[in-house]
Scaffold this motif. Structure first.
Motif, PDB file in Angstrom:
ATOM      1  N   SER A  66      51.862  26.139  40.406  1.00  0.00           N
ATOM      2  CA  SER A  66      51.163  26.732  39.261  1.00  0.00           C
ATOM      3  C   SER A  66      51.560  28.184  39.027  1.00  0.00           C
ATOM      4  CB  SER A  66      49.647  26.628  39.462  1.00  0.00           C
ATOM      5  OG  SER A  66      49.259  27.275  40.658  1.00  0.00           O
ATOM      6  N   LYS A  70      55.728  26.779  34.776  1.00  0.00           N
ATOM      7  CA  LYS A  70      54.870  26.853  33.592  1.00  0.00           C
ATOM      8  C   LYS A  70      53.767  25.811  33.618  1.00  0.00           C
ATOM      9  CE  LYS A  70      58.404  28.790  30.529  1.00  0.00           C
ATOM     10  NZ  LYS A  70      59.153  28.628  29.257  1.00  0.00           N
ATOM     11  N   LYS A  72      50.270  24.108  34.544  1.00  0.00           N
ATOM     12  CA  LYS A  72      48.936  24.593  34.862  1.00  0.00           C
ATOM     13  C   LYS A  72      48.455  23.957  36.164  1.00  0.00           C
ATOM     14  CE  LYS A  72      47.552  25.606  30.121  1.00  0.00           C
ATOM     15  NZ  LYS A  72      46.558  25.356  29.056  1.00  0.00           N
ATOM     16  N   GLU A  73      47.350  24.503  36.683  1.00  0.00           N
ATOM     17  CA  GLU A  73      46.875  24.067  37.996  1.00  0.00           C
ATOM     18  C   GLU A  73      46.517  22.591  38.017  1.00  0.00           C
ATOM     19  OE1 GLU A  73      44.214  26.246  41.228  1.00  0.00           O
ATOM     20  OE2 GLU A  73      42.970  25.329  39.690  1.00  0.00           O
TER      21      GLU A  73
END
Length: 407
Positions: A66, A70, A72-73
């Motif tokens: 993350s 790029k 997201k988590e």
């Protein structure tokens, strides 16, 4: 085990990292399998070490992906969870076909089987749980600070990364100790659900953790009892079912944040808005007629301000009961208290219209709806600030006189 996961889950929940528990739960399986392959033994401490290593590695990979890509988590968690769980299933299948008779019961880590927990396992997990609770007790303030305001913790010189590592390690251990009871699939529920349910009952973190711990303990005891009464019923899923029912009850009936409490608050606010709009309407009609104590009929009120007739009747009844209006047959008129309150609502409306036109540069014909909304929530303190900012104006943007107490 349920108490430990509930207490640690409070920090995970408050840090908005609920899915991390799911990732860790699915990632400990390959660690358990690798520990067994290397040692050929189901020693609980050995299995705990392997589970802890792969569980911690999964969190590291989630943060690495993350932060360095790029993604997201949530995407990183999905990738790590599926990869680790897939590897764990492959290793477990290989063990089951490997011919090692000692592997019996190892599959309980997948779906959970409380009945397979031996007394020595229980002692081991209990010792780990006590250590976890002691760690939370001694670092409670620090964990609380990094959960609510990480930047402030850094600013005052706390070793934030070290504290986050400790909290992560505690989270992994909490997950690992409960895996054998409820399995990797359901462990995330035991980590997050008690914390989410407890949050509906209090704003105090200490009380929240105590409530979550009690909910976790009750679900563990009652789930095991149900399984005892019906031996064909698995313990782990019943534990999760019990805590889920507690959560549903909390979400629905909690006195402050529950669904019914919020619904009652919405109804109360709607009634307040209706009542204050009626008082403002009486005041506006009094301004027009230059007589604030003239009796008004429902027909007269609806001509000036369209609204549902039943809402108007109910509002008039409430205002009469509260002493803001007097009723004579089918007509109503102001009392002194009603005139004062209606005057204040009209004043707030016109002050806010003036504020929007002067400071936000909105056109005078575009501010009425916003003022209709905000006039009901302006406190006396905010009213004083607005008056000072506007230097006690005499008229609003429509050149209508702003009524003060000596009006």
């Amino acid at each position: 085990m349920t108490v430990c996961s509930a207490v640690v889950g409070c920090f995970t929940f408050l840090r908005k990292r609920a899915l991390i528990g799911d990732a860790v739960a699915h990632s400990v399986l390959p660690g358990v399998c690798l520990s067994f392959l290397l040692t050929g033994d189901k020693n609980p401490f050995v299995l705990l070490i392997g589970a802890f290593i792969t569980g911690g590695l999964s969190i590291f990979l989630v943060e690495f992906i993350s932060s360095k890509t790029k993604l997201k988590e949530d995407s990183a968690i999905g990738i790590v969870l599926s990869v680790f769980f897939g590897i764990g299933i492959l290793l477990l299948t290989a063990i089951q076909h490997g011919g090692n008779a000692n592997q019996s019961g190892l599959d309980s880590f997948l779906f959970g089987k409380a009945a397979s927990i031996l007394p020595e396992d229980l002692y081991s997990f209990g010792l780990v749980g006590i250590i976890l609770l002691i760690g939370v007790f001694f670092f409670f303030k620090e964990f609380t600070l990094i959960s609510f305001d990480r930047n402030f913790a850094e600013a005052i010189g706390l070793p934030v990364k070290m504290l986050e590592f400790m909290l992560t390690s505690i989270t992994v251990l909490a997950v690992v100790t409960g895996i054998q009871a409820v399995g990797v699939v359901l462990m995330a529920a035991m980590l997050i659900t008690p914390a989410a349910a407890a949050r509906y009952w209090t704003h105090n973190l200490t009380i929240m953790m105590l409530v979550a711990a009690m909910m976790g303990a009750f679900s563990g005891i009652f789930g095991a009892y149900i399984s005892y009464l019906a031996p064909s019923m698995p313990t782990g899923p019943w534990i999760v079912m019990v805590i889920s029912m507690i959560a549903i009850i909390s979400f629905t009936f909690a006195p402050v944040k529950g669904v019914f409490a919020r619904l009652r608050k919405q109804i109360k606010n709607q009634k307040q808005i209706t009542d204050e709009n009626i008082l403002k309407l009486f005041f506006q009609l009094g301004e027009k007629d230059q007589d604030f104590f003239t009796q008004r009929s429902i027909h007269t009120l609806l001509e000036r301000r369209p609204m549902r007739k039943d809402h108007l009747k109910n509002g008039l009844a409430r205002l009469t009961e509260q002493g803001f209006l007097n009723k004579t047959k089918d007509h109503w008129k102001f009392t002194e208290a009603g005139k004062a309150k209606g005057q204040r609502i009209a004043r707030l409306h016109r002050l806010w219209e003036l504020y929007l036109t002067q400071y936000l540069q909105l056109a005078p014909d575009h501010v009425h709806d916003d003022a209709e909304t905000i006039e009901h929530i302006i406190t006396p303190e905010l009213e004083s600030k607005i008056l000072e900012q506007l230097q006690y104006p005499k008229v609003d943007p429509h050149d209508t006189k702003i009524p003060y107490k000596d009006f």
